[in-house]
Design a protein around this motif. Structure first.
Motif, short mmCIF file in Angstrom:
data_model
loop_
_atom_site.label_atom_id
_atom_site.label_comp_id
_atom_site.label_asym_id
_atom_site.label_seq_id
_atom_site.Cartn_x
_atom_site.Cartn_y
_atom_site.Cartn_z
N GLY A 100 0.90 -1.00 0.65
CA GLY A 100 -0.35 -0.29 -0.38
C GLY A 100 0.86 1.55 0.05
O GLY A 100 -0.07 2.33 -0.29
N ALA A 101 2.14 1.33 -0.09
CA ALA A 101 3.21 1.62 0.31
C ALA A 101 3.37 2.88 -1.07
O ALA A 101 2.43 2.81 -1.77
CB ALA A 101 4.40 1.19 0.18
N ASP A 152 -11.32 -2.00 -1.94
CA ASP A 152 -12.15 -2.34 -1.56
C ASP A 152 -11.62 -1.02 0.15
O ASP A 152 -11.39 -0.41 0.16
CB ASP A 152 -13.27 -3.28 -1.16
CG ASP A 152 -13.65 -3.70 -1.94
OD1 ASP A 152 -14.08 -2.55 -3.13
OD2 ASP A 152 -14.09 -5.36 -2.32
N GLN A 153 -12.64 -2.61 1.47
CA GLN A 153 -11.29 -1.69 3.03
C GLN A 153 -10.08 -1.35 2.43
O GLN A 153 -9.35 -0.79 3.19
CB GLN A 153 -11.50 -2.87 3.40
CG GLN A 153 -13.19 -3.11 4.30
CD GLN A 153 -13.76 -3.76 4.30
OE1 GLN A 153 -14.15 -3.68 6.33
NE2 GLN A 153 -13.72 -5.64 4.47
N ALA A 154 -8.88 -2.49 1.38
CA ALA A 154 -7.72 -2.05 1.57
C ALA A 154 -7.75 -0.34 1.34
O ALA A 154 -6.76 -0.11 1.57
CB ALA A 154 -6.71 -3.27 0.74
N ALA A 155 -8.20 -0.56 0.18
CA ALA A 155 -7.70 0.63 -0.64
C ALA A 155 -8.56 1.73 0.29
O ALA A 155 -7.69 2.99 0.12
CB ALA A 155 -8.26 1.08 -2.02
N VAL A 197 -3.85 3.85 3.21
CA VAL A 197 -3.38 3.96 1.82
C VAL A 197 -3.59 5.16 1.34
O VAL A 197 -2.99 6.38 0.49
CB VAL A 197 -3.91 2.24 1.34
CG1 VAL A 197 -3.68 2.79 -0.44
CG2 VAL A 197 -3.47 1.73 1.30
N ARG A 198 -4.61 6.05 1.57
CA ARG A 198 -5.42 7.13 1.53
C ARG A 198 -4.42 8.37 1.20
O ARG A 198 -4.72 9.00 0.38
CB ARG A 198 -6.63 7.39 1.88
CG ARG A 198 -7.82 6.22 0.93
CD ARG A 198 -9.33 6.67 1.47
NE ARG A 198 -9.72 6.25 3.10
CZ ARG A 198 -9.85 7.20 3.36
NH1 ARG A 198 -9.89 8.79 3.04
NH2 ARG A 198 -9.98 7.64 5.27
N GLY A 238 -0.36 5.96 1.38
CA GLY A 238 0.36 5.38 -0.03
C GLY A 238 -0.44 5.63 -1.03
O GLY A 238 -0.74 7.14 -1.32
N ASN A 239 -0.51 4.53 -1.90
CA ASN A 239 -1.38 4.91 -3.35
C ASN A 239 -2.09 2.89 -3.19
O ASN A 239 -1.52 2.36 -3.47
CB ASN A 239 -0.28 5.06 -4.08
CG ASN A 239 -0.68 4.94 -5.64
OD1 ASN A 239 -1.88 4.39 -5.59
ND2 ASN A 239 0.22 6.50 -6.23
N ALA A 240 -2.84 2.77 -3.77
CA ALA A 240 -3.93 1.71 -3.92
C ALA A 240 -3.14 1.02 -5.16
O ALA A 240 -3.77 -0.24 -5.61
CB ALA A 240 -5.41 2.58 -4.49
#
Length: 269
Positions: free
Chosen positions: A56-57, A242-245, A250-251, A254-256
Protein backbone atom coordinates in the motif's frame (compact mmCIF):
# COMPACT_ATOMS: atom_id res chain seq x y z
CA UNK A 1 5.21 -9.57 -0.94
CA UNK A 2 5.07 -12.82 -2.75
CA UNK A 3 2.34 -13.88 -5.12
CA UNK A 4 -0.18 -16.51 -4.07
CA UNK A 5 -0.35 -19.12 -6.79
CA UNK A 6 1.11 -22.38 -8.05
CA UNK A 7 4.30 -23.00 -9.99
CA UNK A 8 4.95 -20.56 -12.87
CA UNK A 9 4.20 -22.18 -16.20
CA UNK A 10 6.61 -19.78 -17.92
CA UNK A 11 9.54 -21.36 -16.05
CA UNK A 12 8.42 -24.81 -17.15
CA UNK A 13 8.25 -23.50 -20.71
CA UNK A 14 11.76 -22.10 -20.34
CA UNK A 15 13.01 -25.48 -19.13
CA UNK A 16 11.44 -27.17 -22.14
CA UNK A 17 13.03 -24.58 -24.43
CA UNK A 18 16.48 -25.23 -23.00
CA UNK A 19 16.01 -28.97 -23.52
CA UNK A 20 14.94 -28.30 -27.11
CA UNK A 21 18.03 -26.14 -27.71
CA UNK A 22 20.20 -28.90 -26.27
CA UNK A 23 18.68 -31.43 -28.66
CA UNK A 24 19.24 -29.07 -31.58
CA UNK A 25 22.86 -28.75 -30.54
CA UNK A 26 23.25 -32.54 -30.50
CA UNK A 27 24.18 -32.63 -26.82
CA UNK A 28 22.98 -35.23 -24.27
CA UNK A 29 19.95 -34.27 -22.21
CA UNK A 30 18.57 -35.32 -18.86
CA UNK A 31 16.26 -38.14 -19.89
CA UNK A 32 14.37 -37.99 -16.60
CA UNK A 33 13.80 -34.23 -16.41
CA UNK A 34 10.00 -34.65 -16.68
CA UNK A 35 9.75 -37.80 -14.54
CA UNK A 36 8.60 -36.78 -11.05
CA UNK A 37 10.36 -39.78 -9.51
CA UNK A 38 13.71 -39.15 -11.18
CA UNK A 39 16.34 -36.43 -11.14
CA UNK A 40 15.28 -32.86 -10.35
CA UNK A 41 15.22 -29.83 -12.62
CA UNK A 42 16.75 -26.83 -10.88
CA UNK A 43 17.16 -23.18 -11.88
CA UNK A 44 19.25 -20.98 -9.60
CA UNK A 45 20.05 -17.30 -9.91
CA UNK A 46 19.62 -13.87 -8.47
CA UNK A 47 18.49 -10.40 -9.39
CA UNK A 48 17.06 -7.06 -8.35
CA UNK A 49 13.48 -6.38 -7.38
CA UNK A 50 11.91 -2.94 -7.19
CA UNK A 51 8.78 -3.13 -5.08
CA UNK A 52 6.55 -1.00 -2.82
CA UNK A 53 8.25 -0.36 0.52
CA UNK A 54 5.18 -1.87 2.21
CA UNK A 55 1.85 -3.17 0.97
CA UNK A 56 0.00 0.00 0.00
CA UNK A 57 3.03 2.32 0.08
CA UNK A 58 3.43 5.28 -2.27
CA UNK A 59 7.20 4.82 -2.52
CA UNK A 60 9.41 1.93 -3.61
CA UNK A 61 12.75 0.42 -2.75
CA UNK A 62 15.23 -1.90 -4.43
CA UNK A 63 16.36 -5.18 -2.94
CA UNK A 64 18.49 -8.09 -4.05
CA UNK A 65 16.45 -11.29 -4.41
CA UNK A 66 17.34 -14.93 -5.05
CA UNK A 67 15.75 -16.73 -7.98
CA UNK A 68 15.08 -20.42 -7.38
CA UNK A 69 12.90 -22.87 -9.27
CA UNK A 70 13.15 -26.59 -8.59
CA UNK A 71 11.07 -29.53 -9.80
CA UNK A 72 11.82 -32.24 -7.24
CA UNK A 73 10.83 -35.91 -6.96
CA UNK A 74 7.31 -36.83 -5.83
CA UNK A 75 5.68 -33.91 -7.68
CA UNK A 76 7.21 -31.26 -5.42
CA UNK A 77 7.90 -27.80 -6.83
CA UNK A 78 9.77 -25.05 -4.99
CA UNK A 79 9.95 -21.49 -6.31
CA UNK A 80 10.96 -18.14 -4.82
CA UNK A 81 8.22 -16.50 -6.88
CA UNK A 82 5.41 -18.97 -6.20
CA UNK A 83 6.33 -20.88 -3.08
CA UNK A 84 6.04 -24.61 -2.48
CA UNK A 85 3.51 -26.99 -4.05
CA UNK A 86 3.08 -30.73 -3.56
CA UNK A 87 0.86 -32.04 -6.35
CA UNK A 88 -1.19 -34.92 -4.94
CA UNK A 89 -3.46 -35.25 -7.99
CA UNK A 90 -1.00 -34.87 -10.90
CA UNK A 91 -3.42 -35.79 -13.66
CA UNK A 92 -3.23 -34.43 -17.20
CA UNK A 93 -5.65 -31.56 -16.50
CA UNK A 94 -6.24 -31.49 -12.75
CA UNK A 95 -3.50 -30.59 -10.28
CA UNK A 96 -3.75 -29.84 -6.59
CA UNK A 97 -2.46 -30.55 -3.13
CA UNK A 98 -0.37 -28.78 -0.49
CA UNK A 99 0.70 -25.17 -0.84
CA UNK A 100 3.08 -22.92 1.10
CA UNK A 101 4.50 -19.46 0.62
CA UNK A 102 6.69 -16.84 2.28
CA UNK A 103 5.12 -13.44 2.88
CA UNK A 104 7.01 -10.18 3.18
CA UNK A 105 6.30 -7.93 6.15
CA UNK A 106 7.46 -4.36 6.78
CA UNK A 107 10.06 -2.83 9.11
CA UNK A 108 10.47 0.63 10.64
CA UNK A 109 12.83 1.88 7.92
CA UNK A 110 10.39 0.82 5.19
CA UNK A 111 7.50 2.65 6.88
CA UNK A 112 9.42 5.93 6.63
CA UNK A 113 9.57 8.92 8.99
CA UNK A 114 5.84 9.68 8.80
CA UNK A 115 4.76 6.26 10.08
CA UNK A 116 7.67 4.64 11.92
CA UNK A 117 7.13 4.39 15.64
CA UNK A 118 3.36 4.74 15.16
CA UNK A 119 2.30 2.01 12.75
CA UNK A 120 3.30 -1.54 13.65
CA UNK A 121 6.19 -3.16 11.85
CA UNK A 122 5.35 -6.66 10.62
CA UNK A 123 7.70 -9.65 10.57
CA UNK A 124 7.76 -11.94 7.56
CA UNK A 125 5.49 -14.95 7.87
CA UNK A 126 5.09 -18.45 6.45
CA UNK A 127 1.66 -19.37 5.06
CA UNK A 128 0.51 -22.95 4.52
CA UNK A 129 -2.61 -24.34 2.86
CA UNK A 130 -3.76 -26.02 -0.33
CA UNK A 131 -4.29 -25.35 -4.03
CA UNK A 132 -6.34 -26.68 -6.95
CA UNK A 133 -5.99 -25.89 -10.65
CA UNK A 134 -7.40 -27.02 -13.97
CA UNK A 135 -5.55 -26.91 -17.30
CA UNK A 136 -7.96 -26.27 -20.16
CA UNK A 137 -5.07 -26.44 -22.63
CA UNK A 138 -1.29 -26.55 -22.45
CA UNK A 139 -1.30 -22.75 -22.61
CA UNK A 140 -4.25 -21.86 -20.37
CA UNK A 141 -5.11 -22.79 -16.80
CA UNK A 142 -7.14 -21.47 -13.89
CA UNK A 143 -6.80 -22.21 -10.21
CA UNK A 144 -7.25 -21.23 -6.61
CA UNK A 145 -5.34 -21.51 -3.36
CA UNK A 146 -6.16 -20.95 0.28
CA UNK A 147 -3.51 -20.46 2.96
CA UNK A 148 -3.25 -19.57 6.64
CA UNK A 149 -0.60 -17.71 8.60
CA UNK A 150 1.33 -20.31 10.61
CA UNK A 151 2.00 -17.77 13.38
CA UNK A 152 -1.28 -15.87 13.52
CA UNK A 153 -4.91 -15.69 12.48
CA UNK A 154 -4.49 -14.35 8.96
CA UNK A 155 -6.04 -16.31 6.09
CA UNK A 156 -5.66 -15.62 2.36
CA UNK A 157 -7.58 -16.89 -0.68
CA UNK A 158 -6.70 -16.44 -4.33
CA UNK A 159 -8.21 -17.04 -7.76
CA UNK A 160 -5.99 -16.87 -10.86
CA UNK A 161 -5.94 -17.45 -14.60
CA UNK A 162 -2.68 -17.93 -16.49
CA UNK A 163 -2.06 -17.88 -20.24
CA UNK A 164 1.19 -18.66 -22.08
CA UNK A 165 1.55 -16.11 -24.87
CA UNK A 166 2.89 -17.14 -28.30
CA UNK A 167 6.67 -17.25 -28.28
CA UNK A 168 8.60 -14.46 -30.01
CA UNK A 169 11.69 -16.22 -31.30
CA UNK A 170 13.29 -17.72 -28.20
CA UNK A 171 11.42 -15.37 -25.87
CA UNK A 172 8.91 -17.29 -23.74
CA UNK A 173 6.33 -15.17 -21.95
CA UNK A 174 2.98 -15.37 -20.17
CA UNK A 175 0.32 -13.23 -18.53
CA UNK A 176 -1.62 -13.89 -15.37
CA UNK A 177 -4.70 -12.25 -13.85
CA UNK A 178 -5.13 -12.75 -10.13
CA UNK A 179 -7.63 -11.78 -7.42
CA UNK A 180 -6.86 -12.07 -3.73
CA UNK A 181 -8.96 -11.76 -0.59
CA UNK A 182 -8.16 -11.74 3.12
CA UNK A 183 -10.02 -12.58 6.29
CA UNK A 184 -10.51 -9.91 8.96
CA UNK A 185 -7.33 -10.54 11.00
CA UNK A 186 -5.16 -10.48 7.88
CA UNK A 187 -6.83 -7.31 6.61
CA UNK A 188 -6.36 -5.59 9.97
CA UNK A 189 -2.75 -6.71 10.17
CA UNK A 190 -1.84 -4.84 6.99
CA UNK A 191 -4.40 -2.05 6.78
CA UNK A 192 -5.93 -1.52 10.23
CA UNK A 193 -5.34 1.43 12.58
CA UNK A 194 -6.13 1.42 16.29
CA UNK A 195 -7.73 4.53 17.85
CA UNK A 196 -4.38 5.39 19.46
CA UNK A 197 -2.49 5.11 16.17
CA UNK A 198 -5.16 7.05 14.30
CA UNK A 199 -5.09 9.86 16.88
CA UNK A 200 -1.33 10.25 16.53
CA UNK A 201 -1.65 10.37 12.73
CA UNK A 202 -4.69 12.65 12.73
CA UNK A 203 -6.90 10.24 10.79
CA UNK A 204 -9.87 8.00 11.54
CA UNK A 205 -9.40 4.54 13.09
CA UNK A 206 -9.74 1.65 10.68
CA UNK A 207 -11.01 -1.82 11.62
CA UNK A 208 -11.59 -3.68 8.33
CA UNK A 209 -13.18 -7.10 8.02
CA UNK A 210 -12.79 -9.89 5.50
CA UNK A 211 -13.19 -9.23 1.78
CA UNK A 212 -11.45 -8.42 -1.48
CA UNK A 213 -7.94 -7.13 -1.02
CA UNK A 214 -6.38 -6.76 -4.47
CA UNK A 215 -6.46 -7.61 -8.15
CA UNK A 216 -3.25 -7.90 -10.13
CA UNK A 217 -1.96 -8.45 -13.64
CA UNK A 218 1.49 -9.98 -14.11
CA UNK A 219 3.69 -10.33 -17.19
CA UNK A 220 6.52 -12.88 -17.01
CA UNK A 221 9.22 -13.54 -19.58
CA UNK A 222 12.31 -15.67 -20.03
CA UNK A 223 15.02 -15.09 -22.61
CA UNK A 224 17.70 -17.81 -22.84
CA UNK A 225 21.27 -16.64 -23.31
CA UNK A 226 22.83 -20.12 -23.68
CA UNK A 227 21.88 -23.77 -23.33
CA UNK A 228 21.69 -23.40 -19.56
CA UNK A 229 21.29 -19.70 -18.77
CA UNK A 230 18.69 -17.01 -19.22
CA UNK A 231 17.19 -13.77 -17.96
CA UNK A 232 13.87 -13.66 -16.15
CA UNK A 233 11.64 -10.56 -16.14
CA UNK A 234 8.50 -10.12 -14.04
CA UNK A 235 6.29 -7.02 -14.07
CA UNK A 236 3.28 -6.96 -11.78
CA UNK A 237 0.67 -4.22 -11.49
CA UNK A 238 -1.61 -4.46 -8.47
CA UNK A 239 -4.70 -2.46 -7.56
CA UNK A 240 -5.80 -2.55 -3.93
CA UNK A 241 -9.55 -2.98 -3.49
CA UNK A 242 -12.37 -2.05 -1.12
CA UNK A 243 -11.35 -1.92 2.55
CA UNK A 244 -7.65 -2.19 1.69
CA UNK A 245 -7.79 0.78 -0.70
CA UNK A 246 -10.00 2.76 1.73
CA UNK A 247 -7.60 2.37 4.65
CA UNK A 248 -6.28 5.75 5.92
CA UNK A 249 -2.80 4.24 5.63
CA UNK A 250 -3.30 3.92 1.88
CA UNK A 251 -5.44 7.03 1.25
CA UNK A 252 -3.25 9.45 3.24
CA UNK A 253 0.19 7.82 3.25
CA UNK A 254 0.21 5.42 0.34
CA UNK A 255 -1.25 4.53 -3.02
CA UNK A 256 -3.79 1.92 -4.10
CA UNK A 257 -1.78 1.35 -7.30
CA UNK A 258 1.25 -0.89 -6.74
CA UNK A 259 3.99 -1.83 -9.22
CA UNK A 260 6.65 -4.51 -8.75
CA UNK A 261 9.39 -5.30 -11.26
CA UNK A 262 12.00 -8.05 -11.05
CA UNK A 263 14.99 -8.81 -13.26
CA UNK A 264 17.02 -11.93 -12.56
CA UNK A 265 19.66 -14.12 -14.18
CA UNK A 266 19.31 -17.88 -13.80
CA UNK A 267 21.31 -21.05 -14.50
CA UNK A 268 19.70 -24.43 -15.17
CA UNK A 269 21.46 -27.42 -13.64
Amino acid sequence: MTSYRRKPSIVAAFTSLLVMLTLMAGMPTDAHADDPLEGPTILLGGGIQRMPAWLGADHQHNQAVPFIYAELPWHITLSTTDGLTVDLIHESQWHGGLYGNYQWGRDRDELGPRLEGIVDSLPARLNLGGYLEYHFTVQFDVGTNVSHDTNGAGAYYTLYADYDLPAIGYLMHSAELQWQGMNGPAMRRFFGLTPQQAERLGVNPWNPGSGSQQVSLEYSAFMPTSLHTGFALLIEYTRLLDQAADSPLVRHYGNANQLTTTLAFSYRF
